[in-house]
Design an enzyme around this catalytic site. Structure first.
Site, PDB file in Angstrom:
ATOM      1  N   SER A 110       7.353 -24.470 -44.292  1.00 57.46           N
ATOM      2  CA  SER A 110       6.704 -23.795 -43.177  1.00 57.46           C
ATOM      3  C   SER A 110       6.547 -24.788 -42.028  1.00 57.46           C
ATOM      4  O   SER A 110       6.918 -25.949 -42.150  1.00 57.46           O
ATOM      5  CB  SER A 110       5.335 -23.252 -43.609  1.00 57.46           C
ATOM      6  OG  SER A 110       5.448 -22.446 -44.758  1.00 57.46           O
ATOM      7  N   HIS A 115       3.149 -26.298 -27.795  1.00 56.27           N
ATOM      8  CA  HIS A 115       3.715 -26.758 -26.530  1.00 56.27           C
ATOM      9  C   HIS A 115       2.696 -26.518 -25.426  1.00 56.27           C
ATOM     10  O   HIS A 115       1.970 -25.523 -25.454  1.00 56.27           O
ATOM     11  CB  HIS A 115       5.000 -25.995 -26.194  1.00 56.27           C
ATOM     12  CG  HIS A 115       6.024 -26.004 -27.276  1.00 56.27           C
ATOM     13  ND1 HIS A 115       6.996 -26.978 -27.379  1.00 56.27           N
ATOM     14  CD2 HIS A 115       6.237 -25.165 -28.310  1.00 56.27           C
ATOM     15  CE1 HIS A 115       7.753 -26.729 -28.430  1.00 56.27           C
ATOM     16  NE2 HIS A 115       7.315 -25.637 -29.011  1.00 56.27           N
ATOM     17  N   CYS A 138       4.203 -20.278 -45.761  1.00 56.07           N
ATOM     18  CA  CYS A 138       4.640 -19.591 -46.972  1.00 56.07           C
ATOM     19  C   CYS A 138       3.585 -19.820 -48.051  1.00 56.07           C
ATOM     20  O   CYS A 138       2.810 -20.769 -47.991  1.00 56.07           O
ATOM     21  CB  CYS A 138       5.987 -20.121 -47.456  1.00 56.07           C
ATOM     22  SG  CYS A 138       7.374 -19.668 -46.397  1.00 56.07           S
TER      23      CYS A 138
END
Length: 259
Positions: A110, A115, A138
């Protein structure tokens, strides 16, 4: 809730895309100072700590961290993390989680990415800082429990959130399961006192396990949006700036330009 007995690993991928916008008024001569302030406030070290806290909240173990600040602005962080042996209780209950540039974090199968995008309007002095955070997990851990912490980690004027569950996991009888928990709205994972501050809209596609929520602050006191306090602003200037700020927020919230 009864635990689902699986045949092997839980292969469901749960993805949360979390975007915040912080709107500010900084006249032309102060716009660069605003961008420098944002770049320092959300540098790689600060963002790394935010991701460490997110990993702890969702029950992920951090294996490795690398980070870098950039010139003239921005930063990136990479984490390798895995699901903890002990999963926090109530991970899938529809209830708020705890409260408290580029960031990239990898979980075991995962990942987490963040950003940041500071920018300014070329003419009217309105500046907008945007942070995008994507958490894809996951197994049993759920990214939704980090929502409250993330909202309060940034000065969030506008928030857009997308949550989706992809793939399937198979139980011991061989049946496919396309989601392993009940959910009817992302809002159920946000504290009530926080929801009272925001106008909120849901767009959900239940049969596809897609959930979308966006939020915009109801109250916008001008003093909270001035990069530096402007005591010499006239009443006319203050009204003009207030209208510009509200227009900027409405355009971002509804995703279109208004004339």
């Amino acid at each position: 809730m009864n635990k689902l007995k699986l045949y092997g690993f839980n292969n469901l991928t749960k993805s949360l895309s979390f975007n915040i916008y912080d709107v500010c008024y900084a006249p032309e001569k102060k716009q660069q100072a605003y961008i420098e302030y944002i770049d320092e406030a959300y540098n790689a070290d600060r963002l790394t700590q935010i991701l460490k806290d997110v990993a702890e909240i969702i029950g992920a173990q951090i294996l490795n961290i690398a980070h870098q600040d950039y010139e003239p602005q921005g930063a990136s962080v990479t984490m390798l993390i895995a699901e903890d042996e002990v999963i926090p209780s109530g991970m899938h209950s529809e209830s708020p989680g705890p409260l408290p540039e580029t960031v990239l974090a990898h979980l075991d199968k995962s990942h987490i990415t963040v950003h940041t995008y500071p920018e300014s309007h070329p003419d009217n002095g309105i500046s907008t800082f945007r942070a995008d955070i994507d958490v894809s997990t996951c197994g049993q851990i759920s990214p939704l429990k980090a929502l409250n912490y993330l909202i309060h980690s940034f000065e969030s004027d506008i928030v857009t959130m997308d949550y989706r569950v992809r793939g399937f996991t198979r139980d011991i009888a061989g049946n496919k399961h396309y989601i392993d928990h009940e959910i009817n709205s992302i809002q159920n994972y946000i504290a009530e006192d926080t929801k009272e501050l925001y106008q909120m809209i849901d767009v959900n596609v239940y049969q596809e396990n897609i959930f979308h929520t966006k939020m915009m602050l109801k109250e916008t006191e001008l003093e909270n949006y001035l990069f530096e306090k402007e005591s010499n602003l006239s009443i006319e200037d203050r009204l003009k700036i207030q209208n510009q700020l509200q227009m900027e927020m409405a355009e971002i919230f509804y995703g279109r330009n208004f004339s």
